[in-house]
Motif scaffolding. Structure first.
Motif, short mmCIF file in Angstrom:
data_model
loop_
_atom_site.label_atom_id
_atom_site.label_comp_id
_atom_site.label_asym_id
_atom_site.label_seq_id
_atom_site.Cartn_x
_atom_site.Cartn_y
_atom_site.Cartn_z
N ARG A 65 9.67 -0.29 -0.01
CA ARG A 65 8.42 -0.85 0.05
C ARG A 65 6.94 0.45 -0.68
O ARG A 65 6.18 -0.10 -1.50
CB ARG A 65 7.55 -0.97 1.43
N SER A 124 -3.75 3.09 -2.48
CA SER A 124 -2.76 3.08 -1.46
C SER A 124 -1.84 4.02 -0.50
O SER A 124 -1.16 4.86 -1.80
CB SER A 124 -2.51 1.58 -1.34
N ASP A 161 1.61 3.04 -0.01
CA ASP A 161 2.34 2.87 -0.86
C ASP A 161 2.58 3.26 -1.90
O ASP A 161 3.02 2.96 -2.67
CB ASP A 161 2.69 1.07 -0.83
N TYR A 196 -1.03 -0.04 -5.19
CA TYR A 196 -2.39 -0.54 -5.78
C TYR A 196 -3.72 0.45 -5.46
O TYR A 196 -2.74 1.41 -4.51
CB TYR A 196 -2.61 -1.85 -4.99
N LYS A 202 -8.98 -4.19 -6.88
CA LYS A 202 -8.00 -4.07 -7.08
C LYS A 202 -7.06 -3.97 -7.78
O LYS A 202 -6.98 -4.61 -8.94
CB LYS A 202 -7.32 -5.26 -5.58
N ARG A 214 -5.02 2.52 6.56
CA ARG A 214 -4.58 1.72 7.09
C ARG A 214 -6.29 0.99 6.60
O ARG A 214 -6.84 -0.44 6.62
CB ARG A 214 -5.25 1.11 8.73
N ASP A 229 -10.57 -3.21 4.54
CA ASP A 229 -9.81 -3.58 4.78
C ASP A 229 -8.82 -3.88 3.86
O ASP A 229 -8.85 -4.22 2.48
CB ASP A 229 -9.23 -4.78 6.12
N ASP A 233 -5.90 -4.08 1.82
CA ASP A 233 -4.27 -4.35 1.47
C ASP A 233 -5.22 -6.47 1.62
O ASP A 233 -4.65 -6.63 0.80
CB ASP A 233 -3.66 -4.55 3.06
N ARG A 234 -5.96 -6.63 2.77
CA ARG A 234 -6.22 -8.12 2.19
C ARG A 234 -6.96 -8.48 1.65
O ARG A 234 -7.74 -9.06 1.35
CB ARG A 234 -7.16 -8.51 4.31
#
Length: 390
Positions: A48, A202, A204, A207, A220, A251, A267, A269-270
């Protein structure tokens, strides 16, 4: 944008080369990174993660490598210094943190904005925004090297795999990905927002999120594809987003906003609409404590620092600078005991005790001090800005 070289400057000590080689070839060898985080066995890699990125020491704490005293062998013998770019004086003031005195003033290019540690930790890059150059400083000796031609370098970041430098070309309205070793332009990404300035990556590494100061927007960006994949306007007319920081658990994202007088909580990721957490007038810089429990938020407009508790997501303290000030950008000392911030409109630097917010020193420097770097700091590699270490 002129091609140049990164990671170690031309004036720094390096391996001797044959006299038949050009000066550019000799510089290229000298600037190659000499030490990097050890690669993990392929079998142990988390698929990931961004390929080539050193995995987090602790998946639940992105800043686990930043504990007090955990200095990389690369920086362990560097003298402790605070490097202050003075935008109006075209200089860098060098402070000895033990004496709270300026011990040297280094001439650099026009309008230096930030002092940025390179990914491999070997070089400090002064971003001469209007001078269209980067001035390298060897943190082992404090000597400045030959400037490198880079257009509109308002701010500078490095991808977590160490492959690319990312120049925040604010006036050019571009994110410019450059080879981290040769500084050759790999890809210039035009953006439709105004004033790209700060970012963070991020957990991982896949991004990163960028603030657009003059249009009140966030981007993003896909790290590997080098593309803007999402864009959002902040829900406040006239918003001016500044520093960006991810929480230790990866997170939650925090974006300081000078006009909103607080931090946006996002958030990532979203990438949904963020909520505002008021902190103080002119919220600007974001810095994580050495124990990963707190974040220090500089409120430039009112001369204060708010303290956020990551566990609760709430503000737990506010430290006011006696007599006022304009706390801007900076960093935390290697032992975690002192928060160093530039006083943007007061030609001074503040040293603040992180235990109780007490002002330890107010140090006169050049005009318009901005993105100061405390160096060395714990961490295995640098993501750029004034020191984002993982």
């Amino acid at each position: 944008m002129a091609a140049a070289l990164l990671c170690c400057c031309a004036a720094l000590p390096g391996c001797a080369r044959s006299e038949e080689r050009s000066s550019d070839e000799r510089r290229a060898e000298q600037r190659q990174p000499r030490t990097a985080p050890k690669a993990e066995p392929e079998a142990a890699r988390d698929p990931r993660l961004l390929p080539g990125m050193p995995p987090p020491l602790d998946p639940k704490d992105l800043y686990a490598a930043d504990r007090p005293g955990r200095l990389s062998p690369v920086v362990r013998d560097f003298p402790e210094r605070v490097y202050v770019p003075n935008t109006l004086s075209d200089t860098v003031s060098v402070i000895d943190p033990r004496t709270f005195k300026v011990i040297e003033t280094i001439p650099v290019g026009h309008q230096p904005q930030h002092v940025v540690p390179s990914w491999d930790l070997k070089t400090l890059w002064v971003n001469n925004d209007l001078g269209n150059t980067l001035t390298p400083i060897d943190p082992a000796t404090g000597r400045a090297g030959e400037p490198v031609d880079v257009h509109d370098p308002y701010n500078l970041y490095f991808t977590p795999d160490g492959k690319h430098a990312v120049v925040m070309a604010s006036m050019d309205r571009e994110l410019v990905f450059r080879d981290a070793h040769t500084m050759r332009v790999v890809k210039a990404v035009p953006v439709s927002c105004y004033g790209v300035n700060h970012a963070d990556f991020s957990a991982d590494g896949r991004y990163f999120i960028v603030s657009c100061e003059f249009s009140g927007e966030l981007l993003k960006v896909d790290t590997a594809r080098m593309e803007v994949v999402e864009q959002r306007r902040l829900p406040l007319s006239g918003a001016m987003p500044q520093d960006v920081k991810i929480s230790p658990d990866g997170r939650t994202w925090y974006i300081a906003d000078m006009v909103a007088d607080g931090v946006w909580v996002l958030d990532g990721d979203r990438f949904t609409e963020p909520r505002l957490l008021p902190t103080g007038d002119g919220a600007h810089g974001l810095y994580v404590s050495r124990d990963s429990r707190s974040m220090y938020i500089s409120n430039r407009g009112e001369g204060s620092i708010s303290v956020l508790d990551f566990a609760s997501g709430e503000l737990v303290d506010r430290w006011r600078i006696p007599g006022g000030g304009s706390p801007d950008m900076g960093g935390v000392s290697a032992d975690g005991r002192v928060l160093w911030l530039s006083g943007r409109y007061n030609s001074e630097v503040y040293a603040i005790d992180t235990r109780d917010g007490r002002l330890l020193a107010r140090i006169p420097v050049g005009g318009g001090p901005h993105g100061l770097a405390v160096y060395p700091q714990p961490g295995r590699y640098s993501l750029g800005h004034t020191g984002i270490f993982r």
